[in-house]
Design an enzyme around this catalytic site. Structure first.
Site, PDB file in Angstrom:
ATOM      1  N   ARG A 233       0.853  -1.185   0.000  1.00 21.81           N
ATOM      2  CA  ARG A 233       0.000   0.000   0.000  1.00 21.81           C
ATOM      3  C   ARG A 233       0.892   1.240   0.000  1.00 21.81           C
ATOM      4  O   ARG A 233       1.884   1.308   0.718  1.00 21.81           O
ATOM      5  CB  ARG A 233      -0.924   0.019   1.227  1.00 21.81           C
ATOM      6  CG  ARG A 233      -2.114  -0.924   1.138  1.00 21.81           C
ATOM      7  CD  ARG A 233      -3.115  -0.438   0.093  1.00 21.81           C
ATOM      8  NE  ARG A 233      -4.299  -1.290   0.008  1.00 21.81           N
ATOM      9  CZ  ARG A 233      -4.414  -2.319  -0.802  1.00 21.81           C
ATOM     10  NH1 ARG A 233      -3.396  -2.658  -1.581  1.00 21.81           N
ATOM     11  NH2 ARG A 233      -5.529  -3.017  -0.849  1.00 21.81           N
ATOM     12  N   GLU A 262      -3.620   7.504  -5.913  1.00 17.98           N
ATOM     13  CA  GLU A 262      -3.723   6.752  -7.168  1.00 17.98           C
ATOM     14  C   GLU A 262      -4.897   7.266  -7.995  1.00 17.98           C
ATOM     15  O   GLU A 262      -6.017   7.332  -7.481  1.00 17.98           O
ATOM     16  CB  GLU A 262      -3.885   5.255  -6.866  1.00 17.98           C
ATOM     17  CG  GLU A 262      -2.665   4.675  -6.152  1.00 17.98           C
ATOM     18  CD  GLU A 262      -2.806   3.191  -5.827  1.00 17.98           C
ATOM     19  OE1 GLU A 262      -3.914   2.629  -6.030  1.00 17.98           O
ATOM     20  OE2 GLU A 262      -1.824   2.596  -5.376  1.00 17.98           O
ATOM     21  N   HIS A 282      -0.693  -0.425  -9.895  1.00 15.42           N
ATOM     22  CA  HIS A 282      -1.437  -1.206  -8.907  1.00 15.42           C
ATOM     23  C   HIS A 282      -2.081  -2.439  -9.564  1.00 15.42           C
ATOM     24  O   HIS A 282      -3.298  -2.624  -9.542  1.00 15.42           O
ATOM     25  CB  HIS A 282      -2.520  -0.352  -8.235  1.00 15.42           C
ATOM     26  CG  HIS A 282      -2.932  -0.894  -6.895  1.00 15.42           C
ATOM     27  ND1 HIS A 282      -3.412  -0.108  -5.875  1.00 15.42           N
ATOM     28  CD2 HIS A 282      -2.940  -2.164  -6.389  1.00 15.42           C
ATOM     29  CE1 HIS A 282      -3.690  -0.843  -4.822  1.00 15.42           C
ATOM     30  NE2 HIS A 282      -3.419  -2.099  -5.120  1.00 15.42           N
TER      31      HIS A 282
END
Length: 529
Positions: A233, A262, A282
């Site tokens: 994360r 993000e 991601h």
């Protein structure tokens, strides 16, 4: 019928599971907008999301019928766990479903920066042939420091060991035995791991405890020329400080799949200037196999939660079962049944509840107590009770819950015993699970007995004289009620006995009164489990 709303894209195999269940009405709206979601959420019993949909307090306030939030993935950053817990809403996710995908991406980033593969690829596209420019390093022989030895961290450890690395790990919540099984050295402090590692890789969740965990102090302690990988994360790392150390030449290579914001904003994008940085948007879970596993798991978890069955990954449960869920599953069922039995048999007006857990299952005392409370409170409250709100409700009713553990007993290696106390009055029920699969009630007050905790059970105390069972049988036969099983416990011949008849259907008040009027019957109760 339970109404389930899916607000993000998930694999069709998960949708098929939901559609095929006759108790589920599925509404698949993966592009639903926030305003519309707020308008309709009150109609649904469950919502399944990914990262796109925020499950906020505002949403939960409007979700009057919501019982379950399903997060198709590991992270629950977009779910207000405290607000859900206060409302007794179970939040489930899918740990382990995308484990291999995330672990393999981590290894991919490691190899990319060790061998500068991404830079060599770009050079080739530009028409260059510069072999000397891309001298790299091997994973073999490196000390890999894993922060977080959970599902993904463990799989990364296995792959690094296979490549010849020495693997050390820091995880204060993992028993040392797990490290031994994996051949991983568990270190006592984060500082020790950081100082010793050639490669540092993150595999812990984003919590208040881990937010900003890797900052100035930690980067200063790292070796010069360290490789740093983050596929966990973004918020775990202070990216501004990381950028400072990039400019100082601290790193030999960096691999990032996650970011504090993000998509990354301009502030974060500064770190992209670093020459040996491998980037991905991601995509740790972005494999076809992972997406299928996630969808299957979240569909099954949500269905099980709605039907009151066991769920392995309850994020906001007052406990964590990291390993051995299948081994403890029968005991959790037993705990709930014992709690329900006790309330129905002795009443629910008690101020003390003592839960004693013996044997190897004692390490799971927290989940066992939660299921005891769920069973104990459900028969006496007019609101849904689950393992999330049961501790709150017990406290609200002024019930003091005392939990204790002991080594294995003489009669049974694993045993759960519940004692309810109030003003000198005391009632006890206890049991075990044979072969860790078959729950049994073995103790009712002072009587040893053997009762299957399911269906309709007529429990009675009687004078231990001939003819009592015959009189009971005659009454039940007259009302066309079949006896499925019978168990008897007594302390001394000719004194008082306790019996348990398992019946094929319920008895009404008229039948129960007839039974209580048998002269030898001292007490009779119908229990529904």
């Amino acid at each position: 019928m339970f109404k389930v709303l899916v607000t993000d894209h998930i694999s069709s195999v998960g949708l098929d599971i939901l559609n095929e269940d006759e108790d589920i009405e599925l509404d698949y709206q993966p592009e639903i907008q926030w305003d519309e979601l707020l308008e309709i959420i009150s109609d649904y019993d469950a919502i399944i999301t990914r990262s796109r949909t925020p499950v906020t307090e505002e949403l939960l306030e409007r979700a009057k019928n919501l019982k379950v939030v399903g997060r198709a993935g590991v992270g629950v950053d977009n779910v207000d766990l405290e607000a859900a817990s206060k409302r007794g809403i179970l939040v489930v996710n899918t740990p382990g479903a995308n484990t291999v995908g995330a672990a393999e991406l981590t290894i991919a980033h490691m190899y990319a920066v060790l061998r500068k593969l991404h830079l060599a690829h770009q050079s080739m596209l530009q028409g260059e042939w510069n072999r000397k420019k891309f001298m790299g390093e091997e994973l073999d022989g490196k000390v890999v420091g894993i922060i977080g030895l959970g599902n993904v961290g463990s799989q990364v450890a296995i792959r690094c060991k296979a490549a010849g690395s020495k693997v050390i790990a820091y995880d204060p919540y993992i028993p040392r035995e797990k490290g031994d099984r994996l051949g991983v050295e568990l270190v006592d402090t984060l500082e020790e791991l950081i100082k010793r590692s050639d490669i540092v890789t993150l595999h812990c969740p984003l919590t208040e405890e881990t937010r900003g965990m890797i900052g100035r102090k930690e980067f200063e302690m790292m070796k010069d020329g360290v490789y740093f990988i983050n596929c966990a994360r973004g918020g775990i790392v202070d990216e501004d400080v990381m950028y400072e150390f990039m400019k100082k030449g601290k790193f030999a290579g960096i691999g990032l799949d996650v970011f504090g914001k993000e998509p990354p904003d301009d502030r974060i994008r500064r770190i992209f200037e670093f020459p040996n940085i491998s980037l991905s948007p991601h995509i740790g879970a972005n494999t076809y196999e992972s997406q299928d596993k996630v969808a299957i798991k979240i569909a099954k978890q949500v269905i099980a939660a709605l039907k009151g069955q066991f769920v392995e990954a309850a994020v906001n449960a007052p406990f964590t079962i990291t390993e051995g869920f299948e081994n403890i599953k029968a005991y959790l069922l037993l705990a709930e049944k014992l709690g329900s039995f006790l309330t129905q048999y002795a009443g629910g007006n008690f101020r003390e509840l003592h839960v004693e857990v013996r044997g190897s299952i004692a390490e799971h005392v927290k989940p066992i107590v939660a299921y005891v409370l769920k069973g104990f409170l459900s028969p006496i409250l007019d609101r849904p009770v689950n393992i999330i709100n049961a501790p709150f409700l017990a406290k609200e009713r002024g019930i003091e819950v005392v939990e204790s553990t002991r080594e294995e007993g003489l009669n049974f290696k694993e045993f759960i015993k519940i004692t309810a106390k109030e003003n000198g009055k005391e009632h006890t029920v206890g049991g075990t699970a044979f072969y860790s699969k078959f729950p049994k009630i073995m103790l009712i007050d002072k009587y040893w007995i053997d009762v299957d905790p399911e269906g309709v059970i007529l429990v009675f105390e009687n004078r231990d004289v001939p003819g009592v069972i015959a009189k009971l049988g005659e009454i039940l036969a007259r009302h066309n009620i079949n006896i499925a099983g019978f168990r008897l416990g007594r302390l001394e011949k000719g004194k008082i006995a306790l019996g348990a008849l398992q019946l094929d259907e319920r008895i009404n008040e008229v039948i129960l009164e007839e039974i209580q009027n048998i002269p030898e019957i001292l007490k009779a109760k119908e229990i529904i489990l």
